[in-house]
Design a protein around this motif. Structure first.
Motif, PDB file in Angstrom:
ATOM      1  N   HIS A 140      -7.504  -0.963   7.098  1.00  0.00           N
ATOM      2  CA  HIS A 140      -8.548  -1.295   6.122  1.00  0.00           C
ATOM      3  C   HIS A 140      -8.558  -0.209   5.052  1.00  0.00           C
ATOM      4  O   HIS A 140      -8.059   0.887   5.254  1.00  0.00           O
ATOM      5  CB  HIS A 140      -9.908  -1.361   6.805  1.00  0.00           C
ATOM      6  CG  HIS A 140     -10.532  -0.015   6.984  1.00  0.00           C
ATOM      7  ND1 HIS A 140     -10.068   0.893   7.918  1.00  0.00           N
ATOM      8  CD2 HIS A 140     -11.536   0.592   6.319  1.00  0.00           C
ATOM      9  CE1 HIS A 140     -10.790   1.991   7.837  1.00  0.00           C
ATOM     10  NE2 HIS A 140     -11.688   1.833   6.878  1.00  0.00           N
ATOM     11  N   ASN A 141      -9.100  -0.526   3.914  1.00  0.00           N
ATOM     12  CA  ASN A 141      -9.275   0.479   2.868  1.00  0.00           C
ATOM     13  C   ASN A 141     -10.374   0.027   1.920  1.00  0.00           C
ATOM     14  O   ASN A 141     -10.879  -1.087   2.013  1.00  0.00           O
ATOM     15  CB  ASN A 141      -7.962   0.753   2.125  1.00  0.00           C
ATOM     16  CG  ASN A 141      -7.376  -0.483   1.504  1.00  0.00           C
ATOM     17  OD1 ASN A 141      -8.094  -1.343   1.004  1.00  0.00           O
ATOM     18  ND2 ASN A 141      -6.067  -0.609   1.549  1.00  0.00           N
ATOM     19  N   HIS A 142     -10.745   0.915   1.016  1.00  0.00           N
ATOM     20  CA  HIS A 142     -11.821   0.588   0.078  1.00  0.00           C
ATOM     21  C   HIS A 142     -11.395  -0.479  -0.928  1.00  0.00           C
ATOM     22  O   HIS A 142     -12.225  -1.181  -1.472  1.00  0.00           O
ATOM     23  CB  HIS A 142     -12.295   1.850  -0.637  1.00  0.00           C
ATOM     24  CG  HIS A 142     -12.948   2.825   0.290  1.00  0.00           C
ATOM     25  ND1 HIS A 142     -14.184   2.584   0.861  1.00  0.00           N
ATOM     26  CD2 HIS A 142     -12.542   4.015   0.784  1.00  0.00           C
ATOM     27  CE1 HIS A 142     -14.509   3.581   1.646  1.00  0.00           C
ATOM     28  NE2 HIS A 142     -13.529   4.473   1.621  1.00  0.00           N
ATOM     29  N   HIS A 143     -10.086  -0.629  -1.158  1.00  0.00           N
ATOM     30  CA  HIS A 143      -9.610  -1.655  -2.079  1.00  0.00           C
ATOM     31  C   HIS A 143      -9.897  -3.051  -1.536  1.00  0.00           C
ATOM     32  O   HIS A 143     -10.026  -4.002  -2.292  1.00  0.00           O
ATOM     33  CB  HIS A 143      -8.107  -1.513  -2.339  1.00  0.00           C
ATOM     34  CG  HIS A 143      -7.754  -0.216  -2.981  1.00  0.00           C
ATOM     35  ND1 HIS A 143      -8.124   0.110  -4.264  1.00  0.00           N
ATOM     36  CD2 HIS A 143      -7.082   0.855  -2.513  1.00  0.00           C
ATOM     37  CE1 HIS A 143      -7.693   1.316  -4.561  1.00  0.00           C
ATOM     38  NE2 HIS A 143      -7.056   1.791  -3.510  1.00  0.00           N
ATOM     39  N   LYS A 144      -9.964  -3.162  -0.206  1.00  0.00           N
ATOM     40  CA  LYS A 144     -10.284  -4.459   0.399  1.00  0.00           C
ATOM     41  C   LYS A 144     -11.769  -4.598   0.671  1.00  0.00           C
ATOM     42  O   LYS A 144     -12.203  -5.544   1.308  1.00  0.00           O
ATOM     43  CB  LYS A 144      -9.478  -4.649   1.681  1.00  0.00           C
ATOM     44  CG  LYS A 144      -7.998  -4.841   1.412  1.00  0.00           C
ATOM     45  CD  LYS A 144      -7.286  -5.334   2.647  1.00  0.00           C
ATOM     46  CE  LYS A 144      -5.851  -5.682   2.285  1.00  0.00           C
ATOM     47  NZ  LYS A 144      -5.183  -6.391   3.351  1.00  0.00           N
ATOM     48  N   GLY A 145     -12.562  -3.613   0.206  1.00  0.00           N
ATOM     49  CA  GLY A 145     -14.011  -3.709   0.293  1.00  0.00           C
ATOM     50  C   GLY A 145     -14.638  -3.186   1.565  1.00  0.00           C
ATOM     51  O   GLY A 145     -15.830  -3.399   1.793  1.00  0.00           O
ATOM     52  N   TYR A 146     -13.896  -2.500   2.415  1.00  0.00           N
ATOM     53  CA  TYR A 146     -14.446  -2.036   3.686  1.00  0.00           C
ATOM     54  C   TYR A 146     -15.332  -0.810   3.521  1.00  0.00           C
ATOM     55  O   TYR A 146     -14.930   0.169   2.908  1.00  0.00           O
ATOM     56  CB  TYR A 146     -13.322  -1.676   4.671  1.00  0.00           C
ATOM     57  CG  TYR A 146     -12.757  -2.869   5.350  1.00  0.00           C
ATOM     58  CD1 TYR A 146     -13.344  -3.374   6.503  1.00  0.00           C
ATOM     59  CD2 TYR A 146     -11.644  -3.514   4.844  1.00  0.00           C
ATOM     60  CE1 TYR A 146     -12.829  -4.493   7.122  1.00  0.00           C
ATOM     61  CE2 TYR A 146     -11.119  -4.630   5.465  1.00  0.00           C
ATOM     62  CZ  TYR A 146     -11.721  -5.101   6.598  1.00  0.00           C
ATOM     63  OH  TYR A 146     -11.217  -6.212   7.210  1.00  0.00           O
ATOM     64  N   LYS A 202      -9.554  -9.017   4.018  1.00  0.00           N
ATOM     65  CA  LYS A 202     -10.484  -8.525   3.002  1.00  0.00           C
ATOM     66  C   LYS A 202     -11.879  -8.546   3.611  1.00  0.00           C
ATOM     67  O   LYS A 202     -12.195  -9.400   4.436  1.00  0.00           O
ATOM     68  CB  LYS A 202     -10.431  -9.401   1.761  1.00  0.00           C
ATOM     69  CG  LYS A 202      -9.141  -9.258   1.016  1.00  0.00           C
ATOM     70  CD  LYS A 202      -9.123 -10.118  -0.212  1.00  0.00           C
ATOM     71  CE  LYS A 202      -7.771  -9.939  -0.903  1.00  0.00           C
ATOM     72  NZ  LYS A 202      -7.534 -10.922  -1.925  1.00  0.00           N
ATOM     73  N   PRO A 215       0.831  -1.200   0.000  1.00  0.00           N
ATOM     74  CA  PRO A 215       0.000   0.000   0.000  1.00  0.00           C
ATOM     75  C   PRO A 215       0.875   1.264   0.000  1.00  0.00           C
ATOM     76  O   PRO A 215       2.053   1.221   0.373  1.00  0.00           O
ATOM     77  CB  PRO A 215      -0.791  -0.108   1.300  1.00  0.00           C
ATOM     78  CG  PRO A 215      -0.764  -1.550   1.641  1.00  0.00           C
ATOM     79  CD  PRO A 215       0.537  -2.082   1.109  1.00  0.00           C
TER      80      PRO A 215
END
Length: 139
Positions: free
Chosen positions: A111-117, A73, A24
């Motif tokens: 967490h981040n939006h790339h992992k769907g959070y 994820k 990241p």
């Protein structure tokens, strides 16, 4: 701001499980400004399993310890599992900080939006972390 220029004893940053793969942005920034010894240590560690945390010393950065942790994820069917694992990432990182007697710790998002959070997960995790930190301070 640039995380590599923050003056703190420790830094919590997210990573992918296989440390030799593309990391990241925050971790890439630390690797770019870190010493060759630090970069070799990251690549030689090879793996950080989801939910675990590893600590590494740095020399060229104002930060002395980098704590890397691999967040899970997010899957809407397994919300509780994702939140528990995410909380475990932070808990394990804080335990390392306690063991190393790190008094100032910068905390990046695992967490981040790339992992769907979704953003609501971050709020729930923040509440749980606040409880953990309040126990940490009184200990």
């Amino acid at each position: 701001g640039n995380i590599a220029k923050v003056e703190a004893e420790g830094c919590l940053s997210s990573c992918v499980e296989m440390l030799r793969e593309k990391q990241p942005a925050q971790t890439r920034e630390l690797l770019k400004h870190g010493s060759q010894e630090f970069q070799k240590e990251v690549f030689n560690t090879y793996r950080c399993i989801t939910g675990e945390a590893v600590v590494m010393r740095t020399t060229l950065l104002p930060i002395r310890h980098i704590i890397l942790t691999a967040g899970p994820k997010y899957n809407p069917r397994y919300v509780t599992a994702a939140e528990n694992t995410l909380y475990g990432c932070y808990r394990n990182a804080f335990n390392i900080a306690l063991d190393k007697k790190i008094e100032t710790l910068t905390i990046g998002k695992i967490h981040n939006h790339h992992k769907g959070y979704p953003d609501v997960t971050w709020r729930n995790t923040t509440i749980a972390l606040r409880r953990y930190v309040s126990c940490w301070i009184t200990a």
